[in-house]
Every structure is written in structure tokens, then in C-alpha cells.
Design a protein around this motif. Structure first.
Motif, PDB file in Angstrom:
ATOM      1  N   ASP A 131       8.007 -31.656  -5.884  1.00  0.00           N
ATOM      2  CA  ASP A 131       7.708 -32.326  -4.621  1.00  0.00           C
ATOM      3  C   ASP A 131       7.037 -31.367  -3.637  1.00  0.00           C
ATOM      4  OD1 ASP A 131       8.012 -34.661  -2.771  1.00  0.00           O
ATOM      5  OD2 ASP A 131       9.292 -33.256  -1.688  1.00  0.00           O
ATOM      6  N   ARG A 132       7.548 -30.144  -3.543  1.00  0.00           N
ATOM      7  CA  ARG A 132       6.965 -29.153  -2.631  1.00  0.00           C
ATOM      8  C   ARG A 132       5.547 -28.772  -3.061  1.00  0.00           C
ATOM      9  NH1 ARG A 132      12.243 -25.155  -2.502  1.00  0.00           N
ATOM     10  NH2 ARG A 132      13.672 -26.591  -1.432  1.00  0.00           N
ATOM     11  N   ALA A 133       5.362 -28.564  -4.369  1.00  0.00           N
ATOM     12  CA  ALA A 133       4.035 -28.176  -4.869  1.00  0.00           C
ATOM     13  C   ALA A 133       3.021 -29.300  -4.661  1.00  0.00           C
ATOM     14  CB  ALA A 133       4.125 -27.805  -6.349  1.00  0.00           C
ATOM     15  N   ARG A 134       3.417 -30.535  -4.856  1.00  0.00           N
ATOM     16  CA  ARG A 134       2.501 -31.662  -4.675  1.00  0.00           C
ATOM     17  C   ARG A 134       2.148 -31.861  -3.208  1.00  0.00           C
ATOM     18  NH1 ARG A 134       4.192 -36.855  -8.119  1.00  0.00           N
ATOM     19  NH2 ARG A 134       2.168 -37.506  -7.258  1.00  0.00           N
ATOM     20  N   LYS A 135       3.108 -31.631  -2.324  1.00  0.00           N
ATOM     21  CA  LYS A 135       2.817 -31.734  -0.893  1.00  0.00           C
ATOM     22  C   LYS A 135       1.780 -30.687  -0.479  1.00  0.00           C
ATOM     23  CE  LYS A 135       7.144 -33.783   0.775  1.00  0.00           C
ATOM     24  NZ  LYS A 135       8.396 -33.561   1.559  1.00  0.00           N
TER      25      LYS A 135
END
Length: 285
Positions: A270-274
Motif C-alpha cells: 500500500d505504501r509503495a503504490r501510494k
């Protein structure tokens, strides 16, 4: 009378020779005309890419984003050292309009987080191949090298963790990597919730390496769990996407201090995609 016959025969022979030469020159003169028409046409050059420059990789992520990805930064009490960690370390490059990258590595009491961002602007030197087509080719090679598994279909329902347990009990193993994460939340930028290594070693089907449809022109995400130099397991989430003739790579890794803990896959993805969405917006901005 014999002399007249001889002269008449010679005249006929001479006339025939002159006619042959005249016909030959007529055929030969038509060839240069047709070739001249062909040499006047040239193939049009392929279109150049949309992007001519690149963003600065070390300035691509703001402080709030880095706080979420690298929670150890907030634990640094020395302001000078903290600012240095925010700045990151630029990778060596000879032309920042062609390629630019940045590394961050921050340690904390709970573990070590590493972030790498790389921008690559692709230029085709073949007039018949556009910059976009060349970038598409290079991106395809990266996706092939990632060796993504086939998309899950029948098992996707059990990946959410609320499906009925199977007799073997295997359906509950992937889910507990996410139930612990939901309890503590990720908005505060705290390290991803550790889970027992025995259960977290299996990634839920919905979080398996896969193609992403909502990022750039084409994108994929990879998720690998490995054992580094210590007994603690390290999780590395990689997001690669292409926008026109620019390819962006994000590598986000986390290794906890305790060997019994494993970084949570859902939170890290989730953090990487954001971050990837922010970088895509930055390119299009």
C-alpha cells in the motif's frame, strides 16, 4: 548490274544497324526516369517521446511520504542528521535528464527500512522506432524478468481472510498477515505490523506479484520475502511503471530486528503504490 546489287545490299545492312542502335537507346533512356522517382521518397521519422527531462529523484518524495515509508526518520533527535536522512543519497549518473535515482536507508529500534527510486527516460536511436515503443520494449523485459505468477481466479475469495476455513487449515495462513495490520493502522507511519514468520511466509492471492491496471500506461508490482545476512526475514516490494517514454522503479524493503517478525505485505504494498501514484502525478504535473 552486279555492282548495283552489291551497293543495294550494303545500304540495307547499314539501315538495319542504324535502326537497332536507335531502338536500344530508347529502352535505355527509360530506366533513369523510374529510379529517379524512387530515390525521392524517404520513410518518416518515428515520433519522439513525451518527456525530455526527468524529476529529481531525491526530491520526488515529500517528508510526509518518507515518514510513512521510513518511520525511523521520526525517531532521529538530531535535526541535522534527520534532514540528511530526508535528503537521501543520489545514485551516480552522467546525465540526469536520462536517468536519476536516489537511495534512503534508515534504521530504527524495530528494524531497517530501505527505499530506492529510479527514473529512466528512454530514447530510441532508430528513426523507425519511437521513444515510446523502445520504452515499452524495455519495460516488457523488466516484467518478464520479474516472472509474475498467473493471475489467481478461484482462490481470490479466500485471500480476503473471511472465507470459510479449509479442512487443511491452509486458508487461514495467508490471512493472518493482514488481520494484525488492520488492528494498528498505517496512517501514523508506524512500522508495518510484524507477524509470525511461519504464517507470513505465504502471501495472500490478492497480494501476489501482479500487473497493475491503475498506474501509468502499464505497471506491475512484485513482492518477495527472503532471509538476509541475519535470521530475520526481509520483505522487498517493487513497483515498476511506464508513462510514455519514462520508466519508474520503486524498491521498498523492510527487515525487522526480531527474527520472529515478518514485515506485513499488505501495508508495504500500500505504501509503495501510494508513492508510485504520487510519482506518476509528478511526471504528469
Amino acid at each position: 548490274m552486279q555492282r548495283k546489287a552489291y551497293v543495294s545490299g550494303a545500304a540495307v545492312l547499314l539501315a538495319a544497324l542504324l535502326a537497332g542502335c536507335s531502338g536500344g537507346s530508347g529502352v535505355g533512356s527509360s530506366a533513369p526516369d523510374s529510379k529517379g522517382g524512387d530515390t525521392g521518397t524517404t520513410a518518416p521519422a518515428a515520433q519522439p517521446g513525451k518527456y525530455r527531462t526527468l524529476p529529481e529523484a531525491c526530491g520526488a518524495a515529500d517528508h510526509d511520504t518518507l515518514d510513512s515509508l521510513l518511520p525511523g526518520i521520526q525517531q532521529i533527535t538530531d535535526e541535522t542528521q534527520q534532514e540528511k536522512e530526508y535528503e537521501g543519497d543520489a545514485t551516480l549518473t552522467y546525465d540526469t535528464d536520462r536517468r536519476d535515482g536516489c537511495n534512503w536507508k534508515v534504521e530504527s529500534a524495530s528494524g531497517t527500512d530501505h527505499l530506492f527510486v529510479d527514473f529512466e527516460r528512454v530514447v530510441s536511436y532508430d528513426n523507425a522506432v519511437s521513444d515510446d515503443s523502445k520504452a515499452e520494449e524495455l519495460y516488457g523485459a523488466k516484467q518478464t524478468a520479474a516472472d509474475l505468477p498467473e493471475p489467481a481466479t478461484s482462490t481470490s475469495a479466500s485471500a480476503s481472510g473471511d472465507a470459510s476455513p479449509s479442512p487443511s487449515g491452509s486458508a487461514t495462513a495467508p490471512a493472518d498477515g493482514n488481520t494484525g495490520a488492520g488492528g494498528d493502522g498505517t496512517a501514523s507511519g508506524a512500522p508495518s505490523a510484524p507477524t509470525a514468520s511461519a504464517s507470513a511466509s505465504e502471501t495472500p492471492a490478492a497480494l501476489q506479484p501482479r500487473v497493475l491496471d491503475d498506474l501509468g500506461d502499464e505497471a506491475f508490482i512484485d513482492d518477495k520475502l527472503s532471509t538476509g545476512s541475519s535470521t530475520a526475514q526481509q520483505r522487498t516490494v517493487t513497483v515498476v511503471f511506464r508513462t510514455s517514454n519514462v520508466i519508474v522503479t520503486i524498491e521498498y524493503a523492510e527487515q525487522p530486528t526480531a527474527s520472529a517478525n515478518t514485515p506485513n505485505s499488505e501495508e508495504m504494498q500500500d505504501r509503495a503504490r501510494k508513492l508510485a501514484r504520487k510519482l506518476a502525478d509528478k511526471l504528469n504535473g
